[in-house]
Design a protein around this motif. Structure first.
Motif, PDB file in Angstrom:
ATOM      1  N   UNK A  81      65.441  74.052 110.881  1.00 48.60           N
ATOM      2  CA  UNK A  81      64.877  75.243 111.505  1.00 48.60           C
ATOM      3  C   UNK A  81      64.072  76.027 110.477  1.00 48.60           C
ATOM      4  N   UNK A  82      62.980  76.618 110.939  1.00 48.34           N
ATOM      5  CA  UNK A  82      62.100  77.368 110.042  1.00 48.34           C
ATOM      6  C   UNK A  82      62.853  78.494 109.342  1.00 48.34           C
ATOM      7  N   UNK A  83      63.678  79.208 110.089  1.00 43.69           N
ATOM      8  CA  UNK A  83      64.451  80.306 109.516  1.00 43.69           C
ATOM      9  C   UNK A  83      65.360  79.817 108.395  1.00 43.69           C
ATOM     10  N   UNK A 103      62.798  88.211 110.773  1.00 40.58           N
ATOM     11  CA  UNK A 103      62.804  88.313 112.225  1.00 40.58           C
ATOM     12  C   UNK A 103      62.152  87.056 112.814  1.00 40.58           C
ATOM     13  N   UNK A 104      62.921  86.244 113.515  1.00 42.64           N
ATOM     14  CA  UNK A 104      62.328  85.053 114.147  1.00 42.64           C
ATOM     15  C   UNK A 104      61.328  85.459 115.221  1.00 42.64           C
ATOM     16  N   UNK A 105      60.281  84.675 115.337  1.00 39.03           N
ATOM     17  CA  UNK A 105      59.280  84.885 116.384  1.00 39.03           C
ATOM     18  C   UNK A 105      59.091  83.554 117.099  1.00 39.03           C
ATOM     19  N   UNK A 106      60.000  83.256 117.988  1.00 35.66           N
ATOM     20  CA  UNK A 106      59.985  81.968 118.669  1.00 35.66           C
ATOM     21  C   UNK A 106      60.578  80.898 117.767  1.00 35.66           C
ATOM     22  N   UNK A 107      60.331  79.635 118.137  1.00 38.84           N
ATOM     23  CA  UNK A 107      60.889  78.521 117.371  1.00 38.84           C
ATOM     24  C   UNK A 107      60.070  78.182 116.129  1.00 38.84           C
ATOM     25  N   UNK A 108      58.796  78.519 116.153  1.00 37.02           N
ATOM     26  CA  UNK A 108      57.904  78.065 115.080  1.00 37.02           C
ATOM     27  C   UNK A 108      57.379  79.157 114.170  1.00 37.02           C
ATOM     28  N   UNK A 109      57.896  80.381 114.258  1.00 38.00           N
ATOM     29  CA  UNK A 109      57.372  81.452 113.402  1.00 38.00           C
ATOM     30  C   UNK A 109      58.501  82.393 112.994  1.00 38.00           C
ATOM     31  N   UNK A 110      58.302  83.039 111.857  1.00 32.34           N
ATOM     32  CA  UNK A 110      59.267  84.002 111.348  1.00 32.34           C
ATOM     33  C   UNK A 110      58.509  85.108 110.618  1.00 32.34           C
ATOM     34  N   UNK A 111      58.952  86.347 110.805  1.00 33.07           N
ATOM     35  CA  UNK A 111      58.338  87.491 110.135  1.00 33.07           C
ATOM     36  C   UNK A 111      59.292  87.973 109.051  1.00 33.07           C
ATOM     37  N   UNK A 128      54.665  76.714  97.571  1.00 37.53           N
ATOM     38  CA  UNK A 128      55.634  75.642  97.778  1.00 37.53           C
ATOM     39  C   UNK A 128      55.867  75.399  99.272  1.00 37.53           C
ATOM     40  N   UNK A 129      55.993  76.476 100.035  1.00 38.06           N
ATOM     41  CA  UNK A 129      56.200  76.332 101.483  1.00 38.06           C
ATOM     42  C   UNK A 129      55.009  75.644 102.146  1.00 38.06           C
ATOM     43  N   UNK A 130      53.807  76.013 101.728  1.00 42.98           N
ATOM     44  CA  UNK A 130      52.617  75.428 102.360  1.00 42.98           C
ATOM     45  C   UNK A 130      52.441  73.970 101.969  1.00 42.98           C
ATOM     46  N   UNK A 131      52.639  73.667 100.708  1.00 42.26           N
ATOM     47  CA  UNK A 131      52.371  72.305 100.254  1.00 42.26           C
ATOM     48  C   UNK A 131      53.473  71.317 100.611  1.00 42.26           C
ATOM     49  N   UNK A 132      54.725  71.690 100.419  1.00 44.45           N
ATOM     50  CA  UNK A 132      55.789  70.711 100.593  1.00 44.45           C
ATOM     51  C   UNK A 132      56.473  70.759 101.955  1.00 44.45           C
ATOM     52  N   UNK A 133      56.317  71.844 102.692  1.00 37.95           N
ATOM     53  CA  UNK A 133      57.017  71.959 103.970  1.00 37.95           C
ATOM     54  C   UNK A 133      56.080  72.172 105.152  1.00 37.95           C
ATOM     55  N   UNK A 134      54.773  72.091 104.940  1.00 33.38           N
ATOM     56  CA  UNK A 134      53.775  72.217 106.012  1.00 33.38           C
ATOM     57  C   UNK A 134      53.949  73.520 106.796  1.00 33.38           C
ATOM     58  N   UNK A 135      54.121  74.622 106.071  1.00 35.65           N
ATOM     59  CA  UNK A 135      54.252  75.936 106.699  1.00 35.65           C
ATOM     60  C   UNK A 135      52.981  76.720 106.422  1.00 35.65           C
ATOM     61  N   UNK A 136      52.444  77.361 107.458  1.00 37.98           N
ATOM     62  CA  UNK A 136      51.225  78.156 107.316  1.00 37.98           C
ATOM     63  C   UNK A 136      51.575  79.632 107.175  1.00 37.98           C
ATOM     64  N   UNK A 137      50.714  80.342 106.477  1.00 42.60           N
ATOM     65  CA  UNK A 137      50.824  81.794 106.393  1.00 42.60           C
ATOM     66  C   UNK A 137      49.927  82.349 107.487  1.00 42.60           C
ATOM     67  N   UNK A 138      50.539  82.889 108.527  1.00 43.15           N
ATOM     68  CA  UNK A 138      49.778  83.429 109.650  1.00 43.15           C
ATOM     69  C   UNK A 138      49.174  84.778 109.295  1.00 43.15           C
ATOM     70  N   UNK A 139      49.972  85.629 108.653  1.00 43.09           N
ATOM     71  CA  UNK A 139      49.456  86.915 108.182  1.00 43.09           C
ATOM     72  C   UNK A 139      50.215  87.319 106.928  1.00 43.09           C
ATOM     73  N   UNK A 140      49.539  88.068 106.074  1.00 40.29           N
ATOM     74  CA  UNK A 140      50.134  88.487 104.804  1.00 40.29           C
ATOM     75  C   UNK A 140      49.530  89.822 104.395  1.00 40.29           C
ATOM     76  N   UNK A 161      50.550  73.991 113.295  1.00 40.98           N
ATOM     77  CA  UNK A 161      50.421  73.536 114.664  1.00 40.98           C
ATOM     78  C   UNK A 161      51.250  74.367 115.625  1.00 40.98           C
ATOM     79  N   UNK A 162      52.108  75.261 115.093  1.00 41.15           N
ATOM     80  CA  UNK A 162      52.935  76.106 115.954  1.00 41.15           C
ATOM     81  C   UNK A 162      52.172  77.341 116.372  1.00 41.15           C
ATOM     82  N   UNK A 163      52.777  78.181 117.234  1.00 45.17           N
ATOM     83  CA  UNK A 163      52.086  79.398 117.681  1.00 45.17           C
ATOM     84  C   UNK A 163      52.773  80.622 117.192  1.00 45.17           C
TER      85      UNK A 163
END
Length: 163
Positions: A81-83, A103-111, A128-140, A161-163
Motif C-alpha cells: 500500500x502507498x501509505x 492523509x490518504x486520498x483514495x488508493x493511489x494517493x497520499x497527502x 528515492x520514491x520516484x526512482x525506485x518505487x514509481x511514485x509521482x509527486x502530484x504537488x509540492x 498512472x493513479x489519480x
C-alpha cells in the motif's frame, strides 16, 4: 554667487558651462547607463545559461523516458500500500518524526505535512520514491524555516498512472 558669476569673462562662462555639461553627462553614464547595460549583460548570460540547460534536458529526454519505463517495470510490481510504503521509506531515511500528518486520498494517493525537516533529506527521499518505487509527486509546496536548511513541506504523492 551672482557677483562671482558676473565677475567672470564670457570665455570662462563658456568653459564652466561646458565643464558642467561634461560632468552631468559623466554622472548620467555612471549612474544610469552603465548599470543598465551591465544588468542587460547579466540577463543575457542567464538566458544563455538556461538555454544550454534546456538544450541538455531536451537532448536527454529520451534517456530519462527509457530509464523511467525500466523503473516502472521494477518498481510498480510491489503490491504494498502507498501509505505503508511512504511510512516505511520515511522511517528508513529518518524523516518519519518530521511528518506531522499523513492523509490518504483514495488508493493511489497520499497527502503529507512535513515540519522542520532538512531540505536535502526530503529531496533525497522524494528522489528515492520516484526512482525506485514509481511514485509521482502530484504537488509540492516548500516553505523555508528560520533554522538554516530546515523546511516545512506539504505534498501529495501518488502511484504513477493513479489519480
Amino acid at each position: 554667487m551672482k557677483e562671482w558669476w558676473q565677475s567672470k569673462t564670457p570665455q570662462e562662462h563658456m568653459a564652466m558651462i561646458i565643464g558642467a555639461v561634461a560632468v552631468l553627462l559623466l554622472l548620467v553614464y555612471l549612474l544610469m547607463w552603465r548599470p543598465f547595460t551591465q544588468a542587460l549583460e547579466k540577463k543575457a548570460l542567464l538566458v544563455e545559461s538556461q538555454q544550454i540547460t534546456l538544450n541538455w534536458m531536451q537532448d536527454n529526454l529520451d534517456l530519462v523516458r527509457s530509464l523511467r519505463s525500466q523503473q516502472r517495470g521494477s518498481g510498480s510490481s510491489s503490491n504494498e500500500a502507498l501509505l505503508t510504503l511512504v511510512d516505511k521509506t520515511a522511517k528508513r531515511i529518518r524523516l518519519r518524526q518530521q511528518i506531522q500528518r499523513i492523509k490518504p486520498q483514495g488508493d493511489n494517493a497520499v497527502q503529507l505535512w512535513i515540519e522542520e525537516a532538512p531540505f536535502d533529506t526530503i529531496m533525497k527521499w522524494l528522489g528515492q520514491l520516484t526512482l525506485t518505487h514509481a511514485i509521482e509527486i502530484d504537488s509540492l509546496t516548500i516553505d523555508r524555516q528560520e533554522k538554516q536548511g530546515l523546511v516545512n513541506a506539504r505534498l501529495v504523492l501518488q502511484r504513477e498512472g493513479g489519480s
